[in-house]
Scaffold this motif. Structure first.
Motif, PDB file in Angstrom:
ATOM      1  N   ASP A  74       4.043  -1.014  -0.930  1.00 17.42           N
ATOM      2  CA  ASP A  74       3.641  -0.083   0.126  1.00 17.42           C
ATOM      3  C   ASP A  74       3.616  -0.857   1.443  1.00 17.42           C
ATOM      4  O   ASP A  74       2.643  -1.530   1.761  1.00 17.42           O
ATOM      5  N   TYR A  75       4.700  -0.742   2.206  1.00 18.06           N
ATOM      6  CA  TYR A  75       4.829  -1.502   3.446  1.00 18.06           C
ATOM      7  C   TYR A  75       3.863  -1.013   4.518  1.00 18.06           C
ATOM      8  O   TYR A  75       3.457  -1.782   5.381  1.00 18.06           O
ATOM      9  N   GLU A  76       3.485   0.255   4.442  1.00 20.63           N
ATOM     10  CA  GLU A  76       2.557   0.809   5.436  1.00 20.63           C
ATOM     11  C   GLU A  76       1.165   0.207   5.274  1.00 20.63           C
ATOM     12  O   GLU A  76       0.544  -0.221   6.239  1.00 20.63           O
ATOM     13  N   LYS A  77       0.687   0.156   4.032  1.00 17.08           N
ATOM     14  CA  LYS A  77      -0.634  -0.409   3.782  1.00 17.08           C
ATOM     15  C   LYS A  77      -0.598  -1.926   3.674  1.00 17.08           C
ATOM     16  O   LYS A  77      -1.524  -2.609   4.095  1.00 17.08           O
ATOM     17  N   GLY A  78       0.467  -2.459   3.092  1.00 23.94           N
ATOM     18  CA  GLY A  78       0.540  -3.882   2.810  1.00 23.94           C
ATOM     19  C   GLY A  78       1.028  -4.742   3.952  1.00 23.94           C
ATOM     20  O   GLY A  78       0.825  -5.949   3.939  1.00 23.94           O
ATOM     21  N   LYS A  79       1.715  -4.135   4.897  1.00 21.00           N
ATOM     22  CA  LYS A  79       2.257  -4.802   6.075  1.00 21.00           C
ATOM     23  C   LYS A  79       2.908  -6.143   5.741  1.00 21.00           C
ATOM     24  O   LYS A  79       3.873  -6.194   5.004  1.00 21.00           O
ATOM     25  N   THR A  80       2.371  -7.229   6.270  1.00 20.50           N
ATOM     26  CA  THR A  80       2.979  -8.550   6.106  1.00 20.50           C
ATOM     27  C   THR A  80       2.998  -8.991   4.652  1.00 20.50           C
ATOM     28  O   THR A  80       3.983  -9.574   4.187  1.00 20.50           O
ATOM     29  N   ALA A  82       3.172  -7.129   1.966  1.00 18.30           N
ATOM     30  CA  ALA A  82       4.222  -6.395   1.264  1.00 18.30           C
ATOM     31  C   ALA A  82       5.598  -6.967   1.614  1.00 18.30           C
ATOM     32  O   ALA A  82       6.451  -7.119   0.729  1.00 18.30           O
ATOM     33  N   GLN A  83       5.812  -7.302   2.871  1.00 15.39           N
ATOM     34  CA  GLN A  83       7.104  -7.875   3.279  1.00 15.39           C
ATOM     35  C   GLN A  83       7.316  -9.245   2.641  1.00 15.39           C
ATOM     36  O   GLN A  83       8.415  -9.565   2.187  1.00 15.39           O
ATOM     37  N   ASP A  84       6.258 -10.050   2.594  1.00 11.18           N
ATOM     38  CA  ASP A  84       6.359 -11.371   1.954  1.00 11.18           C
ATOM     39  C   ASP A  84       6.669 -11.238   0.463  1.00 11.18           C
ATOM     40  O   ASP A  84       7.490 -11.977  -0.077  1.00 11.18           O
TER      41      ASP A  84
END
Length: 129
Positions: A74-80, A82-84
């Motif tokens: 979940d890129y919206e909640k996880g931000k960095t 999630a991207q990592d």
């Protein structure tokens, strides 16, 4: 029906029951466990020189990482974070593809160790209701 077919059928039903009653957190744990199992089997088949079975298990691990772990971020909640994780999962997929191509058991062990670290951290998380 052979004994192996019966065992496989039972395992499928058991897995389906587990999935049906699992929370999202438990489903992720199951994905990690499935990837670890596939990599362990790939290592066994690699040691035995069975290229076809090794390939099947590496492919299964890749599918779990790509279609399960990577796809559910979940890129919206996880931000960095999630991207990592996405970058790490893509690295694992690439490493497993190379490991299968080059018959490299150390690369499979490396990916499995990475998955175990993430899995361990995930299992320590207490899901909020």
């Amino acid at each position: 029906m052979s004994a192996d077919q019966g065992i496989n059928a039972y395992q499928q039903i058991s897995l389906q029951t587990d999935i049906a009653g699992a929370t999202p957190h438990q489903l992720i744990v199951m994905l990690f466990d499935g990837a670890h199992s596939a990599l362990a089997q790939a290592g066994i088949w690699m040691a035995r020189g069975n290229i076809a079975r090794r390939g099947e298990e590496v492919s299964r691990a890749i599918a779990i990482i790509e279609c399960g772990l990577l796809a559910t971020l979940d890129y919206e909640k996880g931000k960095t974070l999630a991207q990592d994780l996405a970058n790490l999962y893509r690295y694992m997929i690439y490493t497993l593809l190379k490991a299968n191509l080059n018959n490299d058991p150390e690369a499979i062990k490396h990916v499995d160790a990475l998955l175990k670290k993430i899995s361990s951290a995930w299992k320590e998380i207490t899901p909020q209701r």
